[in-house]
Design an enzyme around this catalytic site. Structure first.
Site, mmCIF file in Angstrom:
data_model
loop_
_atom_site.group_PDB
_atom_site.id
_atom_site.type_symbol
_atom_site.label_atom_id
_atom_site.label_comp_id
_atom_site.label_asym_id
_atom_site.label_seq_id
_atom_site.Cartn_x
_atom_site.Cartn_y
_atom_site.Cartn_z
ATOM 1 N N GLU A 169 -14.100 1.409 -9.534
ATOM 2 C CA GLU A 169 -13.214 2.321 -8.792
ATOM 3 C C GLU A 169 -12.947 3.591 -9.598
ATOM 4 O O GLU A 169 -11.822 3.880 -9.988
ATOM 5 C CB GLU A 169 -11.932 1.585 -8.425
ATOM 6 C CG GLU A 169 -12.245 0.388 -7.515
ATOM 7 C CD GLU A 169 -11.023 -0.234 -6.860
ATOM 8 O OE1 GLU A 169 -9.983 -0.354 -7.532
ATOM 9 O OE2 GLU A 169 -11.110 -0.606 -5.681
ATOM 10 N N HIS A 410 -6.126 -11.501 5.518
ATOM 11 C CA HIS A 410 -6.220 -10.881 4.196
ATOM 12 C C HIS A 410 -6.078 -11.941 3.117
ATOM 13 O O HIS A 410 -5.097 -12.684 3.109
ATOM 14 C CB HIS A 410 -5.131 -9.812 4.018
ATOM 15 C CG HIS A 410 -5.250 -9.071 2.724
ATOM 16 N ND1 HIS A 410 -4.192 -8.841 1.891
ATOM 17 C CD2 HIS A 410 -6.329 -8.513 2.106
ATOM 18 C CE1 HIS A 410 -4.606 -8.161 0.819
ATOM 19 N NE2 HIS A 410 -5.894 -7.950 0.925
ATOM 20 N N HIS A 411 -7.063 -12.027 2.256
ATOM 21 C CA HIS A 411 -7.015 -12.915 1.090
ATOM 22 C C HIS A 411 -7.106 -12.090 -0.184
ATOM 23 O O HIS A 411 -8.184 -11.872 -0.703
ATOM 24 C CB HIS A 411 -8.192 -13.908 1.107
ATOM 25 C CG HIS A 411 -8.091 -14.955 2.158
ATOM 26 N ND1 HIS A 411 -9.167 -15.718 2.542
ATOM 27 C CD2 HIS A 411 -7.032 -15.393 2.903
ATOM 28 C CE1 HIS A 411 -8.787 -16.579 3.489
ATOM 29 N NE2 HIS A 411 -7.506 -16.395 3.726
ATOM 30 N N GLU A 412 -5.969 -11.614 -0.659
ATOM 31 C CA GLU A 412 -5.965 -11.035 -2.003
ATOM 32 C C GLU A 412 -5.956 -12.219 -2.961
ATOM 33 O O GLU A 412 -5.115 -13.110 -2.841
ATOM 34 C CB GLU A 412 -4.720 -10.154 -2.199
ATOM 35 C CG GLU A 412 -4.536 -9.628 -3.613
ATOM 36 C CD GLU A 412 -5.731 -8.827 -4.124
ATOM 37 O OE1 GLU A 412 -6.041 -7.788 -3.540
ATOM 38 O OE2 GLU A 412 -6.363 -9.267 -5.120
ATOM 39 N N HIS A 480 -13.207 -6.463 -1.159
ATOM 40 C CA HIS A 480 -12.735 -5.339 -1.986
ATOM 41 C C HIS A 480 -12.757 -5.779 -3.445
ATOM 42 O O HIS A 480 -12.528 -6.953 -3.750
ATOM 43 C CB HIS A 480 -11.317 -4.937 -1.587
ATOM 44 C CG HIS A 480 -11.274 -4.054 -0.372
ATOM 45 N ND1 HIS A 480 -10.514 -2.922 -0.296
ATOM 46 C CD2 HIS A 480 -11.933 -4.145 0.807
ATOM 47 C CE1 HIS A 480 -10.694 -2.341 0.888
ATOM 48 N NE2 HIS A 480 -11.545 -3.068 1.587
ATOM 49 N N GLU A 499 -15.616 -2.729 -0.099
ATOM 50 C CA GLU A 499 -15.125 -1.471 -0.668
ATOM 51 C C GLU A 499 -15.958 -1.228 -1.918
ATOM 52 O O GLU A 499 -16.896 -0.456 -1.890
ATOM 53 C CB GLU A 499 -13.628 -1.551 -0.964
ATOM 54 C CG GLU A 499 -13.078 -0.222 -1.437
ATOM 55 C CD GLU A 499 -11.645 -0.313 -1.925
ATOM 56 O OE1 GLU A 499 -10.850 0.523 -1.518
ATOM 57 O OE2 GLU A 499 -11.319 -1.214 -2.739
ATOM 58 N N GLU A 505 -7.867 4.873 -0.557
ATOM 59 C CA GLU A 505 -6.533 4.438 -0.977
ATOM 60 C C GLU A 505 -6.039 5.169 -2.226
ATOM 61 O O GLU A 505 -4.851 5.414 -2.369
ATOM 62 C CB GLU A 505 -6.532 2.926 -1.235
ATOM 63 C CG GLU A 505 -7.495 2.501 -2.336
ATOM 64 C CD GLU A 505 -7.541 0.983 -2.538
ATOM 65 O OE1 GLU A 505 -6.986 0.250 -1.715
ATOM 66 O OE2 GLU A 505 -8.125 0.546 -3.546
HETATM 67 C C1 NOJ Z 1 -6.822 -3.191 -3.297
HETATM 68 C C2 NOJ Z 1 -7.515 -3.029 -1.990
HETATM 69 O O1 NOJ Z 1 -8.574 -2.098 -2.083
HETATM 70 C C3 NOJ Z 1 -6.506 -2.604 -0.963
HETATM 71 O O2 NOJ Z 1 -7.134 -2.317 0.260
HETATM 72 C C4 NOJ Z 1 -5.450 -3.669 -0.835
HETATM 73 O O3 NOJ Z 1 -4.457 -3.203 0.056
HETATM 74 C C5 NOJ Z 1 -4.823 -3.977 -2.174
HETATM 75 N N1 NOJ Z 1 -5.801 -4.213 -3.168
HETATM 76 C C6 NOJ Z 1 -3.908 -5.210 -2.098
HETATM 77 O O4 NOJ Z 1 -4.705 -6.328 -1.836
HETATM 78 CA CA CA Z 2 -9.770 -1.225 -4.007
#
Ligand code: NOJ
Ligand code: CA
Length: 698
Positions: A169, A410-412, A480, A499, A505
């Protein structure tokens, strides 16, 4: 078709040429050579001029002489290939895969172990990889590195980001190859822990341009079960050597024969446009492993997302911290009053999606764990199945279905891949039970298992394990912070986008992406597959949300529209808040209209770092969309509509920067004009500084 010229015993620079190969159109020429000491080399020429000078090949193996020198040719084989295939989703309906192939099998004269190198010469470039047959004495082995070199002919102009095994990034830097300095490659505020490999380390795809106008793109294809290739620049020699993320104990890749490395790719052309239309990377991937692909669909989506990034609401439900999963009675926790992912707010987005024809609604911050997800390097942050008390999963399933909209999960993972893998089946079953068929995954932070990195073999395999399991559940994946795609959408078409680079963002909460950023990404990140850049931010300046904020999107509003065409992705977000789209309904119309899946793509003009003009025909219908973007310079573009079928008039709607607009002053000024066009039309359009043009044609 195959022009095979065997030139035995021709000696160049002390190397013995054992094979010469030409591309199907005859313009590219490849030579394979052996030195007296048994080291393999290759060269690549375009129109008889060197692109790659004599460059060594080889593989280093742990506790073994490997395949570096003292190699002898056991056999060679020539073949050719020509087929046309259809991607499930893509930039064009049909892709031709046409190459001449040369395979050389080498033997280490001491160990008698064998390795083949397979070269495929296309009209657009060269791909090669190392293959290892299963032998009595070669079954399990550990690769410690490659001798692969790319020796260039000069101090090319280079578009690069610093070599960092844990993050891609970064904003792109442009310099001479000899001026690459990874430590200077930050330029902009970084959120990730910077882990620069070395001063001279850069990531791939590496895009270059020689002084005499040859465009060279060095990348790789089909990276599975192997770490990502980074490059070390030898500045005095203008040569590139490979670098790979080691695992926790310092090894590079564990192999089990028969097996192979990813393809190393060199795409080359005298026209920048041809770099963007090259499908070599996709062609070097295996055909789809999913037989029924009817459930894989390109789509546009909105979501509870940007409002989190501009700090209008929060991912977390409360202000407690140091939570332990499963030990909290969330119904007793005091909410902070700012939680974004509420049932009510989600319904508002569902209504907005239904009204405007968007298929999906992403909701971030719906599940417990966000109170201390960031920066703690903690194993069990999320369980992926427990909603916060104000997010009613069942009610939203019912509501979304009644409106014909799908929620996107969404799976962070906060980079705790072990935790995610343990819970994956349960998480996917939960999705299916509740009407979700797409997931956005995320890997922010340092990887667990500790010692692994985003670009290492273990993590690369992890992203594939997730995609494969998702396919079993008929789930589409948008990753991502994963390693960047290398054409695997051919093999796993449910891995619909990623991503894996510096997305839009960053403009919300950092110094952001400079105006040229989006003119470089198609030549770099997007060479491997669609990018979830999340375009469509209309409210470009962040002081709208936070008094005094200096953060802003570094484009005009119209350039945000053009990105739907220039940034290929079969999954595109309308990223701004519904409220902002309602302020500019006529401009929003373009986002509602634009397609995401294409019959055909024509790159009308392009120069990395400067500008792009791309026309695409929507899949299955007579509609075309054009996107043009410029860097920090204003620019006039002449658009020739000769890609349209002859003899028919079409209605074209032009979305253009307003007079006096630019990314820094009046970025939201635009004008819309409707014109009649035919294949004969040529129309000039003015683009503001970091502006754009977007055209829909029906
Ligand atoms: C980074 C991701 O690129 C973004 O889209 C997301 O909202 C945040 N992490 C939180 O998971
Ligand atoms: Ca990101």
């Amino acid at each position: 078709m195959l022009k095979k010229i065997l030139m035995l015993m021709i000696v160049v620079n002390g190397l013995i040429i054992s094979q010469a190969l030409k591309s199907p159109d005859g313009r590219l020429e490849f030579d394979f050579m052996m030195s007296k000491g048994g080291i393999p080399y290759y060269t690549l020429k375009l129109d008889k001029e060197y692109v790659i000078k004599e460059s060594a090949l080889g593989i280093m193996i742990k506790d073994d002489p490997g395949f570096i020198d003292e190699l002898a040719i056991v056999s060679t084989q020539n073949s050719n290939f020509d087929e046309t295939w259809q991607p499930v989703l893509g930039e064009q309906k049909e892709i031709r895969n046409n190459y001449n192939q040369f395979t050389v099998t080498l033997q280490n004269i001491d160990t008698k172990k064998e390795m083949s190198i397979v070269f495929r010469l296309f009209n657009d470039g060269l791909g090669f990889r190392y293959e290892f047959p299963k032998m009595e004495n070669q079954r399990y082995f550990t690769i410690m590195g490659e001798k692969t070199e790319f020796r260039l002919t000069g101090d090319h102009k280079t578009f690069w980001i610093p070599g960092d095994f844990d993050s891609n990034e970064y904003p792109y830097m442009t310099s001479k190859l000899s001026e690459v300095d990874a430590e200077k490659g930050q330029g902009f505020f970084e959120i990730s822990t910077r882990r620069i490999i070395a001063h001279n380390a850069v990531q791939t795809p590496l895009m270059m341009k020689s002084d005499n106008g040859v465009y060279i793109n060095i990348f790789e294809a089909a990276v599975t079960n192997y770490p990502v290739m980074h490059l070390l620049v030898d500045k005095s020699e203008f040569s590139l050597k490979t670098a790979f993320a080691p695992d926790a104990v310092g090894n590079i890749a564990y192999m089990q024969a028969p097996c192979s490395t990813p393809w190393r790719t060199i795409i080359v052309s005298k026209k920048a446009e041809n770099i963007l239309t090259s499908r070599m990377v996709l062609n070097l991937n295996e055909p789809s492993k999913i037989s029924d692909v009817s459930w894989i669909k390109g789509q546009k989506y909105v979501g509870i997302w940007w409002e989190l990034h501009v700090n209008k609401s929060s991912w977390n439900y409360s202000d407690i911290n140091n939570i332990k999963l499963g030990e909290i009675d969330w119904s007793k926790v005091k909410p902070n009053g700012r939680h974004g992912a509420t049932t009510e707010r989600t319904k508002y987005y569902i209504d907005f999606a239904a009204k405007n024809g968007f298929a999906g609604v992403l909701v971030e911050g719906w599940n417990v764990g966000w109170e201390d997800w960031f920066g703690n390097w903690k194993e069990n942050v999320f369980d992926f199945v427990t909603p916060y008390p104000d997010f009613d999963v069942k009610e939203l399933q019912r509501y979304a279905a009644s409106k014909g909209v799908k929620l996107i999960m969404h799976h962070e993972t906060s980079a705790s891949a072990t935790n995610y893998e343990r819970r994956l089946d349960e998480a996917f079953r939960f999705m299916k039970d509740n009407g979700y068929d797409a997931v956005k995954t995320g890997y922010v932070g340092r990887i667990i298992p500790r010692g692994e990195m985003h670009d290492g073999q273990w993590m690369v395999s992890h992203y594939f394990r997730v995609a494969e399991k998702a396919a079993q559940y008929k789930i589409m994946v948008n990753s991502h912070e994963s390693s960047r795609p290398t054409g695997q959408s051919r093999t796993w078409p449910n891995w619909i986008s990623a991503e894996a680079a510096r997305g839009n963002e960053f403009n919300g909460w950092s110094r952001g992406n400079p105006p040229e950023h989006e003119t470089i990404l198609p030549f770099t990140r997007i060479m491997g597959g669609g990018m979830d850049y999340t375009p469509g931010i209309f409210q470009t300046k962040m002081d709208y949300y936070t008094t005094g904020s200096k953060f802003q999107v570094h484009t005009t509003l119209v350039k945000q529209l053009a990105l739907y065409v220039t940034m290929y992705s079969p999954l595109q977000m309308a990223a701004d808040l519904p409220e902002n789209y309602e302020r500019f309904p006529d401009a929003f119309q373009f986002i509602k209209d634009v397609a995401v899946d294409w019959d055909d793509t024509e790159v009308l003009s392009a120069e990395p770092g400067d500008y792009l003009l791309i026309a695409r025909k929507a899949k299955g219908i007579n509609e075309w969309f054009i996107g043009g973007i410029t860097d920090e310079n204003e620019r006039e573009m002449e658009i020739a509509f000769d890609f349209l079928p002859k003899g028919t008039s079409f209605t074209a709607k032009f979305y253009m920067d307003g007079d006096g607009a630019s990314w820094d002053e009046n970025p939201m000024l635009y004008k819309i004009e409707t014109k009649t066009v035919t294949s004969e039309s040529k129309i000039k359009v003015k683009l503001a500084r970091s502006g754009g043009v977007a055209i829909s044609i029906k």
